[in-house]
Design an enzyme around this catalytic site. Sequence first.
Site, PDB file in Angstrom:
ATOM      1  N   HIS A 115       1.044  -3.229   1.808  1.00 28.26           N
ATOM      2  CA  HIS A 115       1.658  -4.261   1.794  1.00 28.26           C
ATOM      3  C   HIS A 115       0.722  -5.193   0.883  1.00 28.26           C
ATOM      4  CE1 HIS A 115       4.108  -7.743   2.918  1.00 28.26           C
ATOM      5  NE2 HIS A 115       3.048  -8.466   3.145  1.00 28.26           N
ATOM      6  N   SER A 142      -3.262  -4.804   2.041  1.00 33.36           N
ATOM      7  CA  SER A 142      -3.475  -4.375   3.040  1.00 33.36           C
ATOM      8  C   SER A 142      -2.807  -2.679   3.164  1.00 33.36           C
ATOM      9  CB  SER A 142      -3.038  -5.137   4.243  1.00 33.36           C
ATOM     10  OG  SER A 142      -3.592  -6.687   4.140  1.00 33.36           O
TER      11      SER A 142
HETATM   12  C1  GRF Z   1       4.152  -2.635  -3.638  1.00 32.94           C
HETATM   13  O1  GRF Z   1       3.853  -4.026  -3.964  1.00 32.94           O
HETATM   14  C2  GRF Z   1       4.000  -2.597  -2.156  1.00 32.94           C
HETATM   15  O2  GRF Z   1       2.857  -3.181  -1.678  1.00 32.94           O
HETATM   16  C3  GRF Z   1       5.272  -3.293  -1.539  1.00 32.94           C
HETATM   17  O3  GRF Z   1       6.161  -2.666  -2.422  1.00 32.94           O
HETATM   18  C4  GRF Z   1       5.711  -2.841  -3.739  1.00 32.94           C
HETATM   19  C5  GRF Z   1       6.242  -1.624  -4.225  1.00 32.94           C
HETATM   20  O4  GRF Z   1       5.858  -1.064  -5.694  1.00 32.94           O
HETATM   21  N1  GRF Z   1       5.410  -2.884  -0.036  1.00 32.94           N
HETATM   22  P1  GRF Z   1       6.314   0.314  -5.988  1.00 32.94           P
HETATM   23  O5  GRF Z   1       7.581   0.511  -5.880  1.00 32.94           O
HETATM   24  O6  GRF Z   1       5.173   1.151  -5.594  1.00 32.94           O
HETATM   25  O7  GRF Z   1       6.019   0.096  -7.695  1.00 32.94           O
END
Ligand code: GRF
Length: 193
Positions: A115, A142
Amino acid sequence: MTKPFNIVILISGTGSNALNLIEHFHNKTIFDKKVIIKKVISNNPSAKGLFKAQEKGVDTFVLNHKDFIKREDFDSVLASLVLKESPNLVLLAGFMRVLSEAFLSKLDIPILNIHPSYLPLHKGAHAIKDSFNDSNDFGGVSVHYVSKELDSGTILLQEKIKKACDIESFEKDIHTLEYKLYVEAVLKVLKGS
Ligand code: GRF
């Protein structure tokens, strides 16, 4: 003999974290375990991450949540699909669904999520923007165990980052930190397993 260690990754979109995890771990022997990313599963048929995984030789599957009326039915089928891969670890990487007991109760293995905030600050889908706009001089990332409440499970690793002047640079810094932290988190699980 090296023991296999199977990972399933769940995504919904871009898949940059999934790609990074594949590049670090797929088909690598780490702490005497042969790590295999068995499958990348997306609830979104247009997720770009599916193609990124395929290009790296990882199997993919789409389970569209829109084909299900009840959340629990989707979660239950998803759990069966994941279990077919005999996983040791499930990684949520931009998977934009809250998983209910219908999924969680069927899997007796670690399930992690990443996250883009310093939890418990800024749960939810707009964490980067919300972090940037708060009064702190830091943002963060996190990695936590998944529970049935959104972005609320026990934290495995987290790190702060100094806030950049503009949101574009901040977002870039957050993603760079995500790639580093998710790898560290998986190494931690591998070491302890
Ligand atoms: C990331 O920022 C992750 O922390 C959040 O969603 C985003 C996903 O990005 N849960 P990706 O699809 O891995 O490029």
